[in-house]
Design a protein around this motif. Structure first.
Motif, short mmCIF file in Angstrom:
data_model
loop_
_atom_site.label_atom_id
_atom_site.label_comp_id
_atom_site.label_asym_id
_atom_site.label_seq_id
_atom_site.Cartn_x
_atom_site.Cartn_y
_atom_site.Cartn_z
N LEU A 55 45.32 21.88 39.04
CA LEU A 55 46.03 22.57 37.96
C LEU A 55 45.06 23.34 37.07
CD1 LEU A 55 48.58 23.10 36.21
CD2 LEU A 55 48.06 20.96 35.01
N ILE A 56 43.96 22.68 36.71
CA ILE A 56 43.01 23.31 35.79
C ILE A 56 42.15 24.35 36.50
CG2 ILE A 56 41.03 22.91 34.27
CD1 ILE A 56 42.24 20.12 33.69
N SER A 57 41.52 23.98 37.60
CA SER A 57 40.54 24.85 38.24
C SER A 57 41.15 25.99 39.05
CB SER A 57 39.60 24.04 39.13
OG SER A 57 38.78 23.20 38.36
N HIS A 58 42.26 25.71 39.73
CA HIS A 58 42.81 26.70 40.65
C HIS A 58 44.03 27.45 40.13
CE1 HIS A 58 40.66 24.69 44.29
NE2 HIS A 58 39.92 25.60 43.71
N TYR A 59 44.65 26.93 39.06
CA TYR A 59 45.83 27.62 38.52
C TYR A 59 45.55 28.16 37.12
CZ TYR A 59 47.94 25.21 42.48
OH TYR A 59 48.22 24.74 43.73
N LEU A 60 45.36 27.26 36.14
CA LEU A 60 45.00 27.72 34.80
C LEU A 60 43.68 28.48 34.83
CD1 LEU A 60 45.93 24.58 32.65
CD2 LEU A 60 47.32 26.59 33.14
N GLY A 61 42.81 28.06 35.73
CA GLY A 61 41.50 28.72 35.86
C GLY A 61 41.57 30.15 36.35
N ARG A 62 42.74 30.58 36.81
CA ARG A 62 42.91 31.97 37.23
C ARG A 62 43.17 32.89 36.04
NH1 ARG A 62 44.86 32.54 42.67
NH2 ARG A 62 45.15 34.75 42.17
N LEU A 63 43.40 32.34 34.86
CA LEU A 63 43.75 33.15 33.68
C LEU A 63 42.60 33.97 33.11
CD1 LEU A 63 46.07 30.61 31.84
CD2 LEU A 63 46.76 32.88 32.62
N PRO A 64 41.36 33.46 33.03
CA PRO A 64 40.32 34.22 32.34
C PRO A 64 40.04 35.61 32.89
CG PRO A 64 39.64 31.94 32.60
CD PRO A 64 40.90 32.10 33.38
N VAL A 65 39.89 35.75 34.20
CA VAL A 65 39.52 37.05 34.77
C VAL A 65 40.56 38.13 34.47
CG1 VAL A 65 39.20 38.30 36.94
CG2 VAL A 65 37.91 36.21 36.51
N PRO A 66 41.88 37.89 34.71
CA PRO A 66 42.86 38.90 34.31
C PRO A 66 42.80 39.25 32.82
CG PRO A 66 43.88 37.30 35.77
CD PRO A 66 42.51 36.78 35.44
N CYS A 67 42.57 38.23 31.99
CA CYS A 67 42.46 38.49 30.54
C CYS A 67 41.29 39.42 30.24
CB CYS A 67 42.28 37.18 29.78
SG CYS A 67 43.78 36.20 29.61
N PHE A 68 40.13 39.16 30.83
CA PHE A 68 38.96 39.99 30.56
C PHE A 68 39.17 41.41 31.08
CE2 PHE A 68 36.42 35.84 30.55
CZ PHE A 68 36.37 35.79 29.15
N PHE A 69 39.82 41.58 32.23
CA PHE A 69 40.15 42.93 32.71
C PHE A 69 41.11 43.61 31.74
CE2 PHE A 69 39.05 41.59 37.23
CZ PHE A 69 37.99 42.49 37.35
N LEU A 70 42.11 42.89 31.29
CA LEU A 70 43.10 43.42 30.36
C LEU A 70 42.42 43.91 29.08
CD1 LEU A 70 46.15 43.73 29.52
CD2 LEU A 70 45.97 41.41 28.61
N PHE A 71 41.56 43.07 28.50
CA PHE A 71 40.88 43.44 27.26
C PHE A 71 39.98 44.66 27.48
CE2 PHE A 71 40.85 38.59 26.26
CZ PHE A 71 42.20 38.63 25.99
N SER A 72 39.28 44.70 28.61
CA SER A 72 38.36 45.80 28.89
C SER A 72 39.10 47.12 29.03
CB SER A 72 37.55 45.51 30.16
OG SER A 72 36.75 44.36 30.00
N GLY A 73 40.21 47.11 29.77
CA GLY A 73 40.99 48.33 29.93
C GLY A 73 41.56 48.80 28.61
N TYR A 74 42.00 47.84 27.81
CA TYR A 74 42.60 48.18 26.51
C TYR A 74 41.58 48.86 25.59
CZ TYR A 74 45.23 47.60 22.18
OH TYR A 74 45.90 47.83 20.99
N PHE A 75 40.41 48.24 25.46
CA PHE A 75 39.42 48.77 24.52
C PHE A 75 38.76 50.05 25.04
CE2 PHE A 75 39.41 44.31 22.87
CZ PHE A 75 39.90 44.64 21.62
N PHE A 76 38.75 50.23 26.36
CA PHE A 76 38.21 51.49 26.91
C PHE A 76 39.04 52.67 26.44
CE2 PHE A 76 37.48 54.92 29.82
CZ PHE A 76 36.16 54.78 30.24
N PHE A 77 40.36 52.49 26.40
CA PHE A 77 41.25 53.61 26.12
C PHE A 77 41.84 53.63 24.72
CE2 PHE A 77 41.35 53.64 30.77
CZ PHE A 77 41.31 55.01 31.04
#
Length: 362
Positions: A55-77
């Motif tokens: 639950l933690i490593s393979h499911y909830l652990g999938r959240l950080p990378v999409p978040c960091f991509f989301l933040f990066s795209g947002y602040f770029f534009f």
């Protein structure tokens, strides 16, 4: 301060506050192998261990990378109303310092430390380790791009590609508006992958989602607050299906649906944390250490700690392994923070260089 400016300020605080907890979750991801274990509906000790860690490593652990991509795209534009050659190359120039140089540096650091360790092994008449033997058989392309050798840096590799491809996102959304977002969403949810390093559909969708909201000046926090309740419900439902289809061909579809709603829940959780001043202060203070933790935690430190766990008395029971599972990531992060503090004091310029000038005093 008007409502829009207040929301933008709160949004920035939420993103900064979440960076360190998301990094902690990344370390938990690497506590387990990539292979998943099937889950069963029983209270067997091993199954309880597998359920919690999956639950933690393979499911909830999938959240950080999409978040960091989301933040990066947002602040770029976000501060761009019109993308022209001058603005584009100005943005790329900034990313050379914050992305490219740290990316190359941490791969080189990984190789140097592997070689240093194995030189010591050679002097002590011990065998070379598997990592050293693996590096010897890899091409420069795989070391610095295909894998890369410091594996967690695949995120930075993909982010570099997304940054270079920024004009494509700009024109996609300029001419198709919301329909362009639906196109990349459909590709993402299809789970189709191009198998080209740097062009993962997770990067394309979440960086694109951030780019869309940044271009059209949407406040993510405002959307999160509005849709928090339905997102919580849908995230729980999707997570239930993820568990049901665990380790099957359908699991990835449900994981991706879960992540979309899970990110909304996560951002709302960050928003609620703003009311806890002490917690907020600690997380924001530690936020600049995130890249250093990210680049260093898989260079022996976490591996050695996991090895120590397997040789300790904790390893004889599932409960002991579960205790170790929760303790080790924090020991790992504490060790890295000590190294960070040492470098901050005695070689701050090197620290600044390899982290893209992200650090502050801790």
């Amino acid at each position: 301060m008007d409502e829009k400016k207040t929301l933008n300020h709160l949004q920035s605080e939420v993103i900064e506050l979440l960076r360190f907890p998301l990094m902690v979750l990344v370390v938990f991801v690497h506590m387990l192998p990539f292979e998943q274990k099937p889950l069963n509906l029983n209270l067997d000790g091993e199954n309880i261990y597998n359920t919690i860690t999956e639950l933690i490593s393979h499911y909830l652990g999938r959240l950080p990378v999409p978040c960091f991509f989301l933040f990066s795209g947002y602040f770029f534009f976000f501060k761009i109303s019109k993308l022209n050659t001058e603005i584009y190359f100005s943005q790329l120039k900034k990313r050379i310092k914050t992305l490219l140089i740290p990316y190359i540096s941490w791969n080189i650091i990984y190789i140097l430390l592997v070689y240093l360790k194995n030189i010591v092994f050679y002097m002590l008449d011990k065998n070379f380790d598997e990592i050293y033997m693996g590096i010897k058989n890899l091409s420069l392309y795989n070391i610095f791009w295909g894998l890369p050798i410091n594996y967690p840096l695949w995120y930075v590799r993909d982010l570099i590609v997304m940054t270079i491809a920024a004009p494509l996102f700009y024109y996609l959304f300029k001419y198709t508006k919301f329909y362009g977002l639906l196109i990349i969403l459909a590709i993402y949810l299809s789970t189709i992958e191009f198998n080209i390093p740097g062009l993962g559909t997770t990067a394309i969708f979440y960086f694109g989602l951030g780019a869309f909201m940044g271009l059209y000046k949407k406040n993510m926090l405002s959307i999160v607050i509005s849709y928090r309740k339905i997102s919580m419900l849908l995230a729980v439902i999707a997570l239930g299906f993820v568990g049901y289809y665990n380790a099957s061909e359908y699991e990835e579809y449900w994981v991706r649906i879960f992540l979309i709603f899970g990110i909304v829940v996560l951002l709302f959780g960050g928003y609620k944390c703003l009311t806890h001043e002490k917690l907020k202060k600690v997380f924001i203070l530690l936020a600049p250490t995130v890249f250093f933790i990210y680049g260093s935690h898989m260079i022996y430190i976490l591996g050695w700690l996991k090895g120590a766990l397997l040789k300790s008395p904790l390893s004889i029971s599932n409960l002991g392994m579960l205790i170790g599972y929760f303790i080790i990531p924090f020991i790992c992060i504490c060790i890295i923070l000590i190294i960070y503090r040492f470098m901050e004091k005695y070689c701050p310029k090197v620290l600044s260089f390899i982290t893209g000038n992200r650090q502050i005093h801790i």
